[in-house]
Scaffold this motif. Structure first.
Motif: not given
Lengths: 219, 180
Positions: A123-125, A127, A201, A203, B54-56, B62, B125, B127
């Motif tokens: 997971y993305k921090p 989310t 990807e 969102t 960072v994508e989520g 991703w 974000l 990372l």
């Protein structure tokens, strides 16, 4: 309780789920405890404590928790699919599959259309990731000894770390199932498509797909 | 696999030690997402350090690049500039990864991101992930009977041309109000 009534006939064979992280299941097993109806979600991944293969108690407990919620979520999704507004999101092309049929095929996991499984997802921090869908492709003969690669099934993976099956309610869980079912319709070449868009990807698109399912199936 | 990873670590990367709370993290010189996507074979099967945005979503994670000078195209299909981020402990991907996820670093990251008051809707974000990069020898692109083309890659809906099974994460940076 399974509102579809399907599990009353054969509760142990209707939902043949593949559950990773259970004691003795695959490399991540070992350890784990289950106290029947006392199962509760662990707060986060850190609370799961140990690492893969060394007694992943939290992951095992969460897998059991998700496995215990999945039949009910699938049942709610099947009931929602009896509504016209909900059913019309799926199988939008002529000669497409009945959405209840495809969902049942995925839940039983005995056809080429794929299956539903439970596993850990990244997971993305900031989310929460509930589930993911990956396509199964295979060469299909098109005559003259030629083959064409087609999407023949999907694997829907429900997250056992976080997401709707850990912290959501039954409607959230059924929405997750129907959202992924929508992807299945688009990625199985002969299923008949759906109004759920390929979100990749993106969102916002993923959120909009979820809203579409909620608005049409649970309002 | 051990030998492969150790060899890759020794030849490809420059180990440095950097400290995060309660854990020593092995830090290696990062490459950018575009660099990896422009030479997939070079990085395939190796432990690498990747830096990117960072994508989520509710369905996937991703690390992406917004602009790459060179874009990956196979069979006429333009792939997204994204690498799927996955856990080494996700058993359906593979169960023979011989390193473990640094959970302390992931917890530290969660804490750090909260502390930085990162807003997913408006902020970007950045990372750096370290992990095992994998791609396919041939990235297939299918065409269904309606003519729709679909990629057979990695992650949610198979859209990414590669995946990183992460070992650890570091170097959090938040760009305010610059959602990419």
């Amino acid at each position: 309780v399974d509102p579809s009534g399907l599990s009353d006939t054969c509760p142990e064979c209707i939902y043949s789920l593949i559950v990773y992280g259970l004691p003795g299941a695959g490399g991540g097993g070992g350890g784990g405890s289950y106290e029947g109806d006392k199962l509760e979600a662990l707060p986060d991944m850190g609370a799961q404590g140990s690492q893969q293969g060394s007694g992943s108690i939290g992951i095992s407990a969460n897998s059991l928790l998700v496995a215990s919620r999945l039949p009910s979520a699938i049942g709610m999704a099947l009931v929602a699919l009896t509504k016209t507004d909900c059913a019309k999101l799926f199988s939008t092309e002529a000669n497409g599959l009945n959405p209840s049929y495809l969902l049942t095929q995925l839940a039983t996991g005995v056809s080429r259309y794929g299956f539903i499984q439970i596993d850990q997802l990244s997971y993305k921090p900031g989310t929460v990731r509930s589930a993911t869908a990956t396509q199964i492709s295979a060469p299909v003969p098109i005559g003259n000894d030629a083959y064409h690669t087609l999407g023949v099934g999907v694997i829907i993976t429900i997250n056992n770390i976080a997401g709707s099956f850990i912290s959501g309610n039954e409607i959230d869980q059924a929405v997750t199932i129907l959202h992924e079912l929508g992807h299945a319709f688009n990625h199985i070449y002969d299923a008949g498509k759906s109004l759920i868009k390929d979100d990749g990807e993106d969102t916002k698109l993923s959120e909009s797909n979820t809203k579409l399912v909620k608005d049409n199936c649970f309002k | 696999m051990n030998a492969l990873i150790c060899g890759a670590m020794l030849t490809l990367l420059t180990p440095i030690l950097a400290q995060t709370p309660n854990v020593l993290v092995e830090k290696v010189t990062p490459v950018l997402v575009c660099d990896v996507l422009s030479d997939l074979a070079k990085f395939n099967g190796k432990i690498i350090s990747i830096r990117g945005v960072v994508e989520g979503s509710n369905e996937g994670t991703w690390i992406i690049a917004t602009r790459c000078a060179v874009r990956l195209v196979t069979d006429g299909y333009l792939w997204r500039t994204a690498i799927a981020i996955e856990l080494p402990s996700t058993l359906f991907l593979r169960d023979d990864v011989d390193f473990q996820l640094d959970r302390a670093a992931i917890e530290w990251l969660d804490h750090k991101v909260k502390q930085m008051q990162y807003k997913g809707t408006t902020d970007t974000l950045w990372l750096t992930y370290i992990g095992l990069f994998e791609t396919k020898k041939k990235l297939e692109v299918g065409v269904d009977p309606s003519g729709k083309r679909w990629p057979d890659g990695f992650g949610h809906l198979n859209t990414a041309p590669g995946r990183l099974l992460i070992k650890t994460v570091s170097d959090t940076f938040v760009e305010r109000g610059k959602r990419r």
